[in-house]
Design a protein around this motif. Structure first.
Motif, short mmCIF file in Angstrom:
data_model
loop_
_atom_site.label_atom_id
_atom_site.label_comp_id
_atom_site.label_asym_id
_atom_site.label_seq_id
_atom_site.Cartn_x
_atom_site.Cartn_y
_atom_site.Cartn_z
N VAL A 16 0.93 -1.06 -0.14
CA VAL A 16 0.03 -0.34 0.09
C VAL A 16 0.74 1.32 0.14
O VAL A 16 0.48 2.24 -0.92
N SER B 252 -4.52 13.95 1.70
CA SER B 252 -5.40 12.73 1.60
C SER B 252 -4.72 11.34 1.59
O SER B 252 -5.02 10.56 2.25
N SER B 253 -3.42 11.47 1.01
CA SER B 253 -2.58 10.16 0.92
C SER B 253 -1.91 10.11 2.39
O SER B 253 -1.75 9.08 2.91
N ASN B 254 -1.53 11.14 2.80
CA ASN B 254 -1.08 11.10 4.45
C ASN B 254 -2.12 10.22 5.35
O ASN B 254 -1.82 9.73 6.12
N THR B 255 -3.33 10.88 5.39
CA THR B 255 -4.40 10.44 6.40
C THR B 255 -4.80 8.87 5.89
O THR B 255 -4.79 8.13 6.83
N LEU B 256 -4.55 8.54 4.65
CA LEU B 256 -4.68 7.21 4.38
C LEU B 256 -3.60 6.24 4.41
O LEU B 256 -3.96 5.08 4.99
N ALA B 257 -2.47 6.98 4.72
CA ALA B 257 -1.28 5.69 5.05
C ALA B 257 -1.34 5.70 6.44
O ALA B 257 -0.97 4.58 6.93
N ARG B 258 -1.79 6.81 7.31
CA ARG B 258 -1.85 6.74 8.81
C ARG B 258 -2.80 5.75 9.04
O ARG B 258 -2.67 4.70 10.00
N ALA B 259 -4.09 5.75 8.33
CA ALA B 259 -5.12 4.79 8.74
C ALA B 259 -4.66 3.52 8.33
O ALA B 259 -5.02 2.35 8.94
N ALA B 260 -4.15 3.19 7.31
CA ALA B 260 -3.79 1.88 6.76
C ALA B 260 -2.78 1.19 7.97
O ALA B 260 -2.77 0.19 8.27
N HIS B 261 -1.87 2.26 8.46
CA HIS B 261 -0.63 1.54 9.47
C HIS B 261 -1.78 1.38 10.58
O HIS B 261 -1.24 0.13 11.07
N PHE B 262 -2.46 1.99 11.05
CA PHE B 262 -3.25 1.74 12.24
C PHE B 262 -4.10 0.56 12.28
O PHE B 262 -4.39 -0.19 13.11
N ALA B 263 -4.71 0.47 11.12
CA ALA B 263 -5.60 -0.67 10.81
C ALA B 263 -4.88 -2.16 10.44
O ALA B 263 -5.34 -3.10 10.50
N VAL C 204 -2.38 -2.90 8.20
CA VAL C 204 -1.77 -3.42 6.87
C VAL C 204 -0.34 -3.64 6.83
O VAL C 204 0.43 -2.63 7.30
N ASP D 256 -5.82 -0.39 -0.37
CA ASP D 256 -5.47 -0.37 -1.63
C ASP D 256 -6.52 0.15 -2.46
O ASP D 256 -6.24 0.71 -3.55
N GLU E 137 -9.62 3.75 10.48
CA GLU E 137 -8.73 3.92 11.74
C GLU E 137 -9.53 3.28 12.96
O GLU E 137 -8.97 2.79 13.81
N THR F 172 5.07 11.01 4.22
CA THR F 172 4.90 11.20 5.65
C THR F 172 3.58 10.40 5.94
O THR F 172 2.46 10.38 5.41
N VAL F 173 3.87 9.40 6.96
CA VAL F 173 2.71 8.48 7.41
C VAL F 173 2.15 8.98 8.63
O VAL F 173 0.89 8.93 8.88
#
Lengths: 114, 86, 161
Positions: free
Chosen positions: A29, A78-89, A91, B32, B83, C121-122
Motif C-alpha cells: 500500500v 489525503s494520502s497522508n491520512t490514508l497511510a496513517r489509517a492503513a498503518h493503524f488498521a 496493513v 489499496d 482507523e 509522511t505516515v
C-alpha cells in the motif's frame, strides 16, 4: 502556442499513466501511495496547464489556477491520512522492507480508544 | 496536428484510469482500493477539464472543482473509518 | 490589523479567480469578504504565524522554486522506478525530528516531504515525523533528518519563525 500546449499536455498524460501503472505494479500500500501521489500531482498540473496554454482565448485561467492549487494542497493530505489509517488498521509492509520505526515505538494505542 | 496530440494525451490518461480500475478490483485490502480510487479521481478531474475545453462549455470547470472537493472529503472519511470505525 | 488585511486580500483573490474580472462581481466580492473578515478574523489564527518582513517573503519565493525543482525530480524518480522491470525499492519507515514550532509550518513541511523524492509522511507526533522512505540509505535519526528534512527546514524556519 497551441503546439506547445499540446506537448505539455502529452507530458502530463504520460505522468498520469505512469502513476496509474505504479498503483498497479508496486508491492504494498505505501509504495503504491508513493507512486500514486507524486506522479498524479505533477501529471495533473501539467495536463491542466497544457490545456489552458493551448486554448488561451477562452480566458478562464482563474478556475484552472483554483483547481491546480486545490490538487497541490489536498493530494498530499489525503494520502497522508490514508497511510496513517492503513498503518493503524494493521496493513503489513512488504517483505522487502528494511525497518519500521513506527511499529517499534508503539504510539498507536496511546490516548485514543480503538 | 495539435488536436491529434491532445486526443492522444486524453487516450493515454484514459488508459491510466483503466489500470487504476484493475487495482480497484484486485486490491487485497480496503486501503489499496482507496488508493486506486484516489488516483482515478485525479485523472478524472483532468479529463473533465479536457472535455470542458473541447466542447466549449466553461460551466464544466465548476463540476471539476466540486468533484475534487467531494472526493477529498470522501477519501478522508474512508481513512477515518479504517482507523476506528464510524 | 495588518493580518486582517491579509485575510481580506486572500479571500478577495480567491473570489476573483473563481468569478472572473467584472465590476459588479468585484464589488459584491469585496463586501462579502469584508463581512467575513470582521466576523471570523478573531477565530482565524492561521495568519498570525506568518512573518511579514521582506526577508521572509524573499525566502518564500526561493522556497517555491526549490519545491518545484524537488517535485520534478521526484516525478522522474518515481517514473524510473515504475518502468524498471524489477522495481528497485528498499522501503522502510524511519523517524525524523524537526525544529519547527509553528503548526502551519509543520503542516507545510509534512506536505512538502510527501511530494519530494521517495518519501511519504505516515504519522506526525509532536516534533517526530514517521516517514515511509522508498530507498532507505541511512539507519539512524540524525542521518535521515539530514537527508530528508533539512533542505526545506532552513527556509521554513525563516518564513514561520
Amino acid at each position: 502556442m497551441e503546439l506547445l500546449g499540446a506537448i505539455v499536455t502529452l507530458a502530463g498524460s504520460i505522468l498520469l499513466f505512469l502513476g496509474a501503472l505504479g498503483i498497479l505494479r508496486m508491492p504494498d500500500v505505501y509504495n503504491r501511495m508513493q507512486a500514486g501521489t507524486k506522479a498524479t500531482t505533477l501529471g495533473s498540473i501539467l495536463f491542466l496547464a497544457g490545456i489552458s496554454i493551448g486554448h488561451y482565448e477562452c480566458g478562464c485561467f482563474g478556475k484552472i489556477i483554483i483547481i491546480i492549487l486545490f490538487v497541490i494542497f489536498t493530494n498530499p493530505i489525503s494520502s497522508n491520512t490514508l497511510a496513517r489509517a492503513a498503518h493503524f488498521a494493521g496493513v503489513k509492509l512488504t517483505e522487502r522492507s528494511v525497518k519500521d520505526d513506527l511499529k517499534d515505538d508503539d504510539i498507536e494505542n496511546k490516548g485514543e480508544e480503538k | 496536428m495539435a488536436d491529434l496530440i491532445y486526443n492522444i494525451a486524453a487516450i493515454i490518461a484514459l488508459a491510466g484510469i483503466v489500470l487504476s480500475f484493475v487495482r480497484l478490483i484486485l486490491g487485497p485490502t480496503i486501503a489499496d482500493r482507496a488508493v486506486a480510487l484516489d488516483g482515478m479521481t485525479i485523472i478524472t478531474i483532468s479529463l473533465i477539464v479536457f472535455i470542458a475545453y473541447f466542447s466549449n462549455r466553461v460551466i464544466y470547470l465548476d463540476v471539476a472543482i466540486v468533484y475534487g472537493l467531494i472526493s477529498f472529503v470522501g477519501i478522508v472519511a474512508i481513512a477515518r473509518y479504517l482507523e476506528r470505525g464510524i | 490589523m495588518k493580518k486582517g488585511f491579509l485575510f481580506f486580500i486572500s479571500l478577495l483573490i480567491v473570489w476573483i479567480l473563481l468569478a472572473g474580472i467584472d465590476q459588479q462581481e468585484i464589488i459584491i466580492g469585496a463586501i462579502v469578504s469584508l463581512l467575513l473578515t470582521i466576523i471570523f478574523f478573531s477565530k482565524a489564527t492561521i495568519f498570525s504565524e506568518f512573518n511579514l518582513n521582506p526577508k521572509a517573503i524573499f525566502y518564500f519565493l526561493i522556497y517555491i522554486f526549490v519545491f518545484s525543482w524537488e517535485l520534478i525530480k521526484s516525478n522522474l524518480d518515481v517514473a524510473f522506478r515504475v518502468i524498471h522491470p524489477t522495481i528497485p525499492i528498499n522501503p522502510g519507515i524511519v523517524k525524523v525530528k524537526t525544529k519547527l514550532k509553528s503548526r502551519l509550518g509543520r503542516t507545510i513541511l509534512a506536505n512538502s516531504i510527501t511530494l519530494t523524492p521517495g518519501t511519504l509522511t505516515v504519522e506526525t507526533n509532536g516534533e517526530d515525523y514517521y516517514i515511509h522512505w522508498i530507498d532507505v540509505t541511512s539507519d539512524d535519526i540524525e542521518g535521515a533528518t539530514k537527508q530528508i528534512v533539512s533542505k526545506f527546514e532552513k527556509y521554513l524556519e525563516v518564513i514561520f519563525g
